[in-house]
Design an enzyme around this catalytic site. Structure first.
Site, short mmCIF file in Angstrom:
data_model
loop_
_atom_site.label_atom_id
_atom_site.label_comp_id
_atom_site.label_asym_id
_atom_site.label_seq_id
_atom_site.Cartn_x
_atom_site.Cartn_y
_atom_site.Cartn_z
N SER A 150 0.86 -1.19 0.00
CA SER A 150 0.00 0.00 0.00
C SER A 150 0.89 1.23 0.00
O SER A 150 2.04 1.17 0.44
CB SER A 150 -0.89 0.01 1.26
OG SER A 150 -1.54 1.25 1.41
N TYR A 164 -2.54 -0.89 10.61
CA TYR A 164 -2.48 -1.18 9.18
C TYR A 164 -1.19 -0.61 8.58
O TYR A 164 -0.46 -1.30 7.85
CB TYR A 164 -3.70 -0.58 8.49
CG TYR A 164 -3.75 -0.79 6.99
CD1 TYR A 164 -4.19 -2.00 6.47
CD2 TYR A 164 -3.38 0.21 6.11
CE1 TYR A 164 -4.25 -2.21 5.09
CE2 TYR A 164 -3.43 0.02 4.74
CZ TYR A 164 -3.87 -1.19 4.23
OH TYR A 164 -3.92 -1.38 2.87
#
Length: 259
Positions: A150, A164
């Protein structure tokens, strides 16, 4: 089926494992890989959605096989790869895409929520890579692994998703370490760093970080990406066209990381 090109001809009939392949980027990627002639093993926790993804590919003339697997469970991971080899005889490529969110400010997170993000996004990634690296190394004819990380694994974008972000930074580190350790065996390990992509996860992030609305103000193009755009870059990384690309983290983000 997609028209054959140089990239696609070099991956035709290769066996690829796609984790988290029943929805979002994983499902779109499985379809793109099958269109290119790859034999796709779809790994996901949902029996129903995984079977649907397999049927969808087969109905279009592609080759796919679904195996139920929770990547945080080492026994299930081992079984999934054993099933892949039993079915197709080998594993040439892997798209490690399975992931979960990790919402909540660090001071407010419950330990189990922090652990869950790392169990899937980091430890689960490592469990899959461990099997992939062993298999591909034993085959002695190369292989390509792509980890779906990401932009959050490169830049801390929003507050409130610390678990995350941390798990994705760790995933980037695992990618680079694996690339360095196995380069002389002809194995390549790269990562994608997608920006916002039309998906269930993006929709679910609306409450925590503003979702697509916030992202459009951060991306130079002002556009939200598609899962297929991510899949096409992964496909290129599986092909001979990217044979000198190793240990890289490639942004698929509409230019966000350039800002």
């Amino acid at each position: 089926m997609t028209e054959d090109t140089g990239t696609r001809s070099s991956v035709d009939r290769k066996v690829v494992v796609v984790t988290g392949g029943s929805s979002g980027i994983g499902r779109a990627s499985a379809a793109v890989f099958a269109e290119a002639g790859m034999r796709v093993v779809i790994a996901a926790r949902s029996q129903e959605r995984g079977a649907e993804a397999e049927h969808e590919i087969r109905s279009r003339g592609g080759e796919a096989h679904f195996v139920r697997c929770d990547v945080s469970d080492p026994d299930q991971v081992r079984n999934m790869f054993a099933r892949a080899v039993e079915r197709y005889g080998r594993v040439d490529c892997a798209f490690n895409n399975a992931g979960v969110s990790g919402d909540g400010r660090l001071a407010d997170l419950a330990p189990q929520d922090f652990d869950r993000a790392f169990a899937v996004n980091t430890r689960g990634l490592w469990l899959c890579m461990r099997e992939e690296l062993r298999l591909m190394s034993a085959q002695k004819d190369g292989g390509s692994i792509v980890n779906n990380t990401s932009v959050h694994g490169i830049r801390t974008v929003f507050p409130g998703i610390g678990a995350y972000v941390a798990s994705k930074h760790a995933a980037v580190a695992l990618t680079r370490m694996a690339a360095m350790e196995h380069a002389r065996e002809g194995l390549r390990v790269n990562a994608l760093a997608p920006g916002p992509v039309e998906s269930e996860m993006l929709a679910a992030s609306e409450a925590a970080v503003g979702g697509a609305t916030t992202w459009r103000g951060l991306i130079p193009s002002g556009e939200i990406g598609t899962a297929r755009q991510v899949a096409e870059v992964a496909l290129w990384l599986f092909s001979t066209a990217s044979s000198y690309v190793n240990g890289q983290v490639i942004g698929v983000d509409g230019g966000f990381l350039a800002t």
